[in-house]
Design an enzyme around this catalytic site. Structure first.
Site, PDB file in Angstrom:
ATOM      1  N   ALA A 181       4.744   1.445   2.436  1.00  0.00           N
ATOM      2  CA  ALA A 181       4.115   1.774   3.314  1.00  0.00           C
ATOM      3  C   ALA A 181       4.752   1.968   4.411  1.00  0.00           C
ATOM      4  CB  ALA A 181       3.900   0.455   3.743  1.00  0.00           C
ATOM      5  N   ALA A 182       5.953   1.603   4.432  1.00  0.00           N
ATOM      6  CA  ALA A 182       6.859   2.388   6.411  1.00  0.00           C
ATOM      7  C   ALA A 182       7.112   3.683   5.651  1.00  0.00           C
ATOM      8  CB  ALA A 182       7.863   1.482   6.401  1.00  0.00           C
ATOM      9  N   ARG A 212       1.969  15.684   9.144  1.00  0.00           N
ATOM     10  CA  ARG A 212       0.499  15.511   9.881  1.00  0.00           C
ATOM     11  C   ARG A 212       0.795  16.574  10.923  1.00  0.00           C
ATOM     12  NH1 ARG A 212      -0.645  10.373   9.097  1.00  0.00           N
ATOM     13  NH2 ARG A 212      -1.924  10.134   6.427  1.00  0.00           N
ATOM     14  N   CYS A 252       1.057  -6.221  -1.448  1.00  0.00           N
ATOM     15  CA  CYS A 252      -0.231  -7.809  -1.162  1.00  0.00           C
ATOM     16  C   CYS A 252      -0.811  -8.007  -2.220  1.00  0.00           C
ATOM     17  CB  CYS A 252      -0.359  -7.885  -0.144  1.00  0.00           C
ATOM     18  SG  CYS A 252       1.079  -7.423   1.305  1.00  0.00           S
ATOM     19  N   ARG A 309       1.546  18.056  -0.529  1.00  0.00           N
ATOM     20  CA  ARG A 309       1.374  17.923   1.123  1.00  0.00           C
ATOM     21  C   ARG A 309       2.824  18.223   1.303  1.00  0.00           C
ATOM     22  NH1 ARG A 309      -0.990  12.476   4.349  1.00  0.00           N
ATOM     23  NH2 ARG A 309      -1.318  14.685   5.647  1.00  0.00           N
ATOM     24  N   VAL A 368      19.260   5.423  -3.419  1.00  0.00           N
ATOM     25  CA  VAL A 368      20.617   5.688  -2.451  1.00  0.00           C
ATOM     26  C   VAL A 368      21.670   4.849  -1.998  1.00  0.00           C
ATOM     27  CG1 VAL A 368      20.930   6.276  -0.188  1.00  0.00           C
ATOM     28  CG2 VAL A 368      18.416   7.037  -0.770  1.00  0.00           C
ATOM     29  N   ASN A 418       3.420  -0.456   7.593  1.00  0.00           N
ATOM     30  CA  ASN A 418       2.056   0.836   8.016  1.00  0.00           C
ATOM     31  C   ASN A 418       2.031   1.046   9.364  1.00  0.00           C
ATOM     32  OD1 ASN A 418       1.319   1.754   5.176  1.00  0.00           O
ATOM     33  ND2 ASN A 418       0.635  -0.068   5.181  1.00  0.00           N
ATOM     34  N   TYR A 457     -22.618 -15.296  18.504  1.00  0.00           N
ATOM     35  CA  TYR A 457     -23.177 -15.760  17.382  1.00  0.00           C
ATOM     36  C   TYR A 457     -24.581 -15.914  17.293  1.00  0.00           C
ATOM     37  CZ  TYR A 457     -26.305 -20.047  17.646  1.00  0.00           C
ATOM     38  OH  TYR A 457     -26.814 -20.841  16.820  1.00  0.00           O
ATOM     39  N   TRP A 507     -21.169 -23.103  19.234  1.00  0.00           N
ATOM     40  CA  TRP A 507     -19.444 -23.376  19.985  1.00  0.00           C
ATOM     41  C   TRP A 507     -19.211 -23.110  18.539  1.00  0.00           C
ATOM     42  CZ3 TRP A 507     -17.073 -22.676  24.831  1.00  0.00           C
ATOM     43  CH2 TRP A 507     -18.313 -23.276  25.627  1.00  0.00           C
TER      44      TRP A 507
END
Length: 466
Positions: A20-21, A31, A54, A81, A91, A318, A439, A447
């Site tokens: 992800a990261a 980009r 997840c 890309r 690594v 992300n 509501y 409430w």
């Protein structure tokens, strides 16, 4: 810098970690800057890239049809890309002074150095594997990566017995227990806490406990695993505590995770008290202008307590990647911190929390009040309305919202987002009572339960002032 085909110079961005990261950072940098300006090389030691960790419990449990459903972007799509993603390549060393990384091809064993102008560390986290006799036996699994999930499924497919023990009752432990029940296993959960889900206060965790027992899961509280017992074939056969043994054909470790920062530590990069990398608001590693880090390997600022925490969630990873990619690509972005929001479920019971628990507030030196209310997900007269419990913490003197926990059926979990926004805005519980929420009888009572909890908490704050 290296020479481009056009005869100019271009920078090289090296990314360690292909989930992800890391790949969000690589994609965002691409980009902003084309391949003639920025070469991007990414290393991933596993077989898969850009996937939803997840979703692994739901894949294991059969709610998600197959592994590929969890993959957002394949290595081939990244390469299309102009991102040079090298799979099954680990690594093994970061040479900060020499601005290069050493990597090993896990299939061939070949090693090589790759220079970098900019570096992203997104090494994730590793499942906590306690140093217990037998813990490395076949049939014992941690679940953090897609490779881990595949290994667990292979074990489940190849195992005749139908007894499973889950060690730990945090998010992963609870979700994996349900997944194994769905696969027809007899499941026992052994955990150290008084109640499951230590991310909740024990009074709220009790409701999770009851729901798990309702699924047929055997809950063993206040128990420490002392060893994993193996059979004549070397495979796991049971889990032992000081008082008992629990037969097991498969064991899943759901104790939690630690930041995977061995590389960073060896390179002399700064780590926090939880073992995660320390970064600034732009996700740069402190003291290193051209090194960024994000995802489960970093510590983040808790906006409520002001302390740094390790919160391994894909939502954060992300966002970190977007910030890192923007900055590495020449733009500007920051990640200010988190309030600690998370949701999960056990069968149809939804579990949510944001902000501080009681023990978090005590650790931060805050004086606080609490209030707990019972309400319903919809207007009481509307069909299929279900009960919901909301617990709220507020600072004793100021009434500032500190945390919210919600346990209930359909419609309960995502209500925590109301509280997450209020926490981020620094609202008081009194101010929250005037929030203009949507509501209609099919969606909530007049409430909303969160506002009912805010009203009750505000009254407690006022009483304490008096």
């Amino acid at each position: 810098m290296n020479m481009s085909a056009a005869g100019g110079t271009r920078e090289r961005l090296v990314v360690i970690g292909g989930d992800a990261a890391g790949m969000s950072a690589a994609s965002q940098a691409r980009r902003l800057r084309g391949p003639d300006e920025l070469e991007i090389v990414a290393f991933e030691r596993g077989h898969f890239s850009s996937y939803s960790a997840c979703g692994i419990p739901y894949w294991v449990g059969g709610d998600v049809a197959g592994r590929d459903e969890l993959i957002a972007r394949t290595p081939e799509e990244h390469r299309a890309r102009d991102i040079d993603l090298r799979m099954r390549t680990e690594v093994t060393e970061i040479d900060v002074a020499g601005r290069r990384v050493r990597a090993r091809d896990l299939d061939s064993g070949a090693e090589s150095w790759t220079p970098y102008d900019k570096l992203v560390i997104a090494t994730g986290a590793r499942p906590i594997r306690p140093e217990l006799p037998g813990v490395d036996a076949p049939g014992v699994h941690g679940v953090q990566t897609l490779d881990d999930g595949q290994a667990l499924l292979d074990t489940l497919t190849g195992t005749r017995g139908r007894r499973a023990v889950v060690v730990g009752a945090g998010y992963i432990g609870v979700e994996m227990a349900e997944a194994l029940i769905n696969r027809g296993y007899e499941v026992t959960v052994v955990h150290r806490g008084r109640e499951p889900m230590s991310t909740l206060d024990p009074d709220m965790g009790r409701m999770v406990h009851e729901a798990m027992e309702g699924l047929g899961i055997t809950m063993v509280n206040d128990a420490e695993v002392t060893k994993v017992l193996t059979g004549d074939d070397g495979r796991v056969r049971a889990v032992a505590t000081e008082d008992a043994e629990y037969p097991a054909d498969v064991v899943v470790l759901g104790i939690g995770v630690r930041p995977e920062t061995a590389l960073a530590r060896a390179a002399g990069l700064p780590l926090g008290e939880h073992g995660g990398l320390l970064t600034d608001l732009g996700m740069r590693v402190r003291g290193h202008e051209d090194i960024w880090a994000g995802g489960d390997c970093v510590e983040v600022l808790d906006l409520v307590s002001g302390q740094r925490r390790h919160i391994p969630l894909g939502t954060h990873a992300n966002k970190h990647g977007q910030v890192i990619g923007t900055n590495a690509g020449g733009g500007y972005a920051t990640f200010p911190g988190v309030v600690g929001t998370a949701v999960s479920k056990v069968c149809d019971l939804e579990i949510a929390r944001t902000g501080l628990r009681e023990k978090d507030a005590l650790r931060a030196g805050l004086r606080f009040v609490t209030a707990t209310i019972e309400s319903t997900s919809r207007a009481g007269y509307y069909p299929d309305s279900s009960p919901m419990t909301v617990k709220m913490l507020a600072e004793r003197r100021t009434g500032r919202l500190l945390g919210v926990q919600i346990v209930g059926r359909e419609g309960a979990g995502k209500r925590v987002d109301i509280a997450a926004v209020a926490l981020t805005a620094g609202m008081t519980v009194d101010r929250m009572t005037a929030l203009d929420l949507g509501y209609a009888p099919p969606f909530s009572p007049v409430w909303d339960p969160v506002l009912v909890a805010a009203r009750k908490t505000a009254r407690v704050v006022e009483e304490q002032r008096g």
